[in-house]
Design a protein around this motif. Structure first.
Motif, mmCIF file in Angstrom:
data_model
loop_
_atom_site.group_PDB
_atom_site.id
_atom_site.type_symbol
_atom_site.label_atom_id
_atom_site.label_comp_id
_atom_site.label_asym_id
_atom_site.label_seq_id
_atom_site.Cartn_x
_atom_site.Cartn_y
_atom_site.Cartn_z
ATOM 1 N N ILE A 109 -1.750 7.879 -0.797
ATOM 2 C CA ILE A 109 -0.987 7.495 0.388
ATOM 3 C C ILE A 109 -1.905 6.961 1.479
ATOM 4 N N ARG A 110 -3.216 7.160 1.341
ATOM 5 C CA ARG A 110 -4.159 6.570 2.293
ATOM 6 C C ARG A 110 -4.192 5.047 2.165
ATOM 7 N N ALA A 111 -3.682 4.507 1.059
ATOM 8 C CA ALA A 111 -3.550 3.057 0.926
ATOM 9 C C ALA A 111 -2.429 2.523 1.804
ATOM 10 N N VAL A 112 -1.620 3.432 2.348
ATOM 11 C CA VAL A 112 -0.462 3.064 3.160
ATOM 12 C C VAL A 112 -0.633 3.477 4.616
ATOM 13 N N PRO A 129 -3.549 0.854 5.858
ATOM 14 C CA PRO A 129 -4.634 1.830 5.708
ATOM 15 C C PRO A 129 -5.541 1.828 6.928
ATOM 16 N N GLN A 130 -6.069 3.018 7.260
ATOM 17 C CA GLN A 130 -6.846 3.182 8.485
ATOM 18 C C GLN A 130 -8.287 3.621 8.242
ATOM 19 N N CYS A 131 -8.698 3.730 6.990
ATOM 20 C CA CYS A 131 -10.061 4.174 6.690
ATOM 21 C C CYS A 131 -10.606 3.355 5.532
ATOM 22 N N ALA A 132 -11.916 3.433 5.335
ATOM 23 C CA ALA A 132 -12.554 2.667 4.259
ATOM 24 C C ALA A 132 -11.993 3.056 2.898
ATOM 25 N N TYR A 133 -11.777 4.333 2.699
ATOM 26 C CA TYR A 133 -11.210 4.781 1.429
ATOM 27 C C TYR A 133 -9.818 4.187 1.228
ATOM 28 N N GLY A 134 -8.967 4.284 2.248
ATOM 29 C CA GLY A 134 -7.617 3.754 2.129
ATOM 30 C C GLY A 134 -7.593 2.260 1.889
ATOM 31 N N ARG A 135 -8.438 1.530 2.612
ATOM 32 C CA ARG A 135 -8.480 0.075 2.418
ATOM 33 C C ARG A 135 -8.933 -0.277 1.000
ATOM 34 N N SER A 136 -9.891 0.467 0.482
ATOM 35 C CA SER A 136 -10.377 0.176 -0.870
ATOM 36 C C SER A 136 -9.316 0.501 -1.921
ATOM 37 N N LYS A 137 -8.554 1.570 -1.709
ATOM 38 C CA LYS A 137 -7.498 1.907 -2.666
ATOM 39 C C LYS A 137 -6.369 0.878 -2.615
ATOM 40 N N ARG A 138 -6.058 0.399 -1.431
ATOM 41 C CA ARG A 138 -5.040 -0.651 -1.335
ATOM 42 C C ARG A 138 -5.511 -1.922 -2.036
ATOM 43 N N GLU A 139 -6.773 -2.276 -1.848
ATOM 44 C CA GLU A 139 -7.308 -3.453 -2.528
ATOM 45 C C GLU A 139 -7.309 -3.249 -4.040
ATOM 46 N N GLY A 140 -7.574 -2.026 -4.486
ATOM 47 C CA GLY A 140 -7.498 -1.730 -5.915
ATOM 48 C C GLY A 140 -6.094 -1.932 -6.457
ATOM 49 N N GLU A 141 -5.086 -1.543 -5.667
ATOM 50 C CA GLU A 141 -3.696 -1.782 -6.074
ATOM 51 C C GLU A 141 -3.432 -3.280 -6.250
ATOM 52 N N ILE A 142 -3.862 -4.057 -5.263
ATOM 53 C CA ILE A 142 -3.626 -5.501 -5.292
ATOM 54 C C ILE A 142 -4.277 -6.135 -6.514
ATOM 55 N N ARG A 143 -5.507 -5.751 -6.780
ATOM 56 C CA ARG A 143 -6.216 -6.363 -7.919
ATOM 57 C C ARG A 143 -5.614 -5.936 -9.254
ATOM 58 N N ARG A 151 2.608 -9.649 -16.890
ATOM 59 C CA ARG A 151 3.402 -8.553 -17.462
ATOM 60 C C ARG A 151 3.464 -7.404 -16.460
ATOM 61 N N PRO A 152 4.090 -7.638 -15.309
ATOM 62 C CA PRO A 152 4.068 -6.672 -14.204
ATOM 63 C C PRO A 152 4.721 -5.335 -14.511
ATOM 64 N N SER A 153 5.632 -5.288 -15.452
ATOM 65 C CA SER A 153 6.310 -4.022 -15.753
ATOM 66 C C SER A 153 5.444 -3.068 -16.566
ATOM 67 N N ASP A 154 4.219 -3.489 -16.914
ATOM 68 C CA ASP A 154 3.309 -2.627 -17.676
ATOM 69 C C ASP A 154 2.274 -1.926 -16.805
ATOM 70 N N THR A 155 2.346 -2.104 -15.489
ATOM 71 C CA THR A 155 1.363 -1.446 -14.638
ATOM 72 C C THR A 155 2.015 -0.878 -13.400
ATOM 73 N N THR A 156 1.392 0.160 -12.849
ATOM 74 C CA THR A 156 1.888 0.749 -11.611
ATOM 75 C C THR A 156 0.745 1.414 -10.865
ATOM 76 N N ALA A 157 0.895 1.462 -9.552
ATOM 77 C CA ALA A 157 -0.006 2.244 -8.701
ATOM 78 C C ALA A 157 0.740 3.518 -8.322
ATOM 79 N N LEU A 158 0.202 4.652 -8.719
ATOM 80 C CA LEU A 158 0.814 5.945 -8.426
ATOM 81 C C LEU A 158 0.176 6.503 -7.160
ATOM 82 N N ARG A 159 0.907 6.436 -6.059
ATOM 83 C CA ARG A 159 0.382 6.903 -4.772
ATOM 84 C C ARG A 159 0.626 8.403 -4.623
ATOM 85 N N LEU A 160 -0.462 9.117 -4.426
ATOM 86 C CA LEU A 160 -0.405 10.572 -4.369
ATOM 87 C C LEU A 160 -0.752 11.079 -2.977
ATOM 88 N N PRO A 161 -0.143 12.190 -2.553
ATOM 89 C CA PRO A 161 -0.547 12.868 -1.332
ATOM 90 C C PRO A 161 -1.800 13.693 -1.612
#
Length: 314
Positions: A109-112, A129-143, A151-161
């Motif tokens: 959730i730090r990606a959000v 995102p407000q921190c380096a970790y969050g920004r990097s996780k959001r960028e990981g989602e995008i990539r 084939r977008p239905s074969d991948t997902t980003a699972l955002r965890l608390p």
């Protein structure tokens, strides 16, 4: 059916490996520091040759990417981006070509939202995102999503608390240490007034197995958590109970404490402690996933095992 699991010795990764094997999957373990006697393979560095990523994803059906850089105060923004975005993107691109199954990226959730955000977080929450970790996780989602654009239905980003379990780090580990302090002075209730969604490492791993096993296509993002959200005071109380201690709270007004924290340069820490961050897993629930509901009992048991020295070694 073989599944590649990265970060397999981490808090969530080791649970993912265990539960996948119990579900009948064959598992390939990848680690940045594999032990000589283990069956783990070397996880390529972000700047490794393309052949290294081709080799690690060969003959696997699914990929679960748990490996990440987190809770490293010495890491720079570039370090976080390298570990959590560059590596993720290269692994996802190789998997999209080599593996015919699914790619589950463990995000946060730090990606959000940053730690001081108050509100409800679901799949529609605009990422800020407000921190380096969050920004990097959001960028990981995008990539990851870019790698699976065909084939977008074969991948997902699972955002965890925040995830709890043996070997946890960060604020929850700090809170458990506070819960284990053998003093019984009243603590200011205002300091622990925020509400939080949490998730056990076992429940997070169970969610991964669910996403790999369900026949329906995946959505680009899922938010998962235990239910219900809990006051931070209740989390601290559960830790105190597990340590065999009681929790005493005092009704000191929030204003003076907030002012003192600001004067001491701890205003952001105050905001983070008192923020209410509630995750909404309604999308997963609507698709058949069942959340875990015994968080307080699990937190108390975690502290009890820590107290007795019976916590499992990592």
């Amino acid at each position: 059916m073989k599944v590649l699991v990265t970060g397999a010795t981490g808090l969530i990764g080791r649970q993912v490996v265990q539960q996948l094997r119990e579900a009948g999957f064959e598992v390939r373990i990848a680690s940045r520091h594999p032990e000589p006697a283990s069956d783990a393979v070397l996880l390529p560095a972000p700047d490794a040759p393309a052949a290294a990523f081709t080799a690690i994803t060969q003959d696997v059906r699914h990929v679960v990417h748990c490996a990440a850089l987190n809770n490293d105060r010495d890491a720079s923004e570039a370090d976080y981006l390298s570990a959590n975005a560059d590596l993720t993107g290269r692994l996802a691109r190789a998997a999209a070509v080599q593996a015919g199954g699914r790619f589950v990226y463990l995000s946060s959730i730090r990606a959000v939202a940053g730690p001081g955000f108050s509100g409800t977080i679901d799949e529609k929450t605009p990422p800020a995102p407000q921190c380096a970790y969050g920004r990097s996780k959001r960028e990981g989602e995008i990539r990851t999503l870019d790698a699976y654009a065909s084939r977008p239905s074969d991948t997902t980003a699972l955002r965890l608390p925040p995830v709890y379990g043996e070997g946890m780090k960060g604020n929850l580990a700090t809170l458990m240490r506070l819960g284990g302090m053998p003093v019984n002075l009243p603590l200011p209730a205002a300091l622990f007034s925020g509400m939080r969604s949490l998730m056990s490492c076992e429940a997070a791993a169970r969610t991964v197995v669910y996403l790999l096993s369900r026949p329906q296509p995946l959505r680009p993002v899922y938010v998962a958590c235990d239910l219900p959200p809990l006051p931070i005071s209740a989390v601290l109380g559960a830790f105190r109970q597990g340590f065999g201690l009681s929790l005493r709270l005092s009704a000191v007004p929030a204003g003076p404490i907030r002012a003192a924290a600001t004067l001491l340069g701890k205003g952001k820490a105050w905001d983070a402690m008192t923020a209410t961050q509630i995750c909404d897993p309604s999308l997963l629930v609507a698709e058949g996933w069942v959340p875990q509901t015994d968080t307080l009992e699990r937190l108390a048991e975690l502290a009890r095992r820590h107290r007795s020295g019976t916590a499992q070694p990592r």
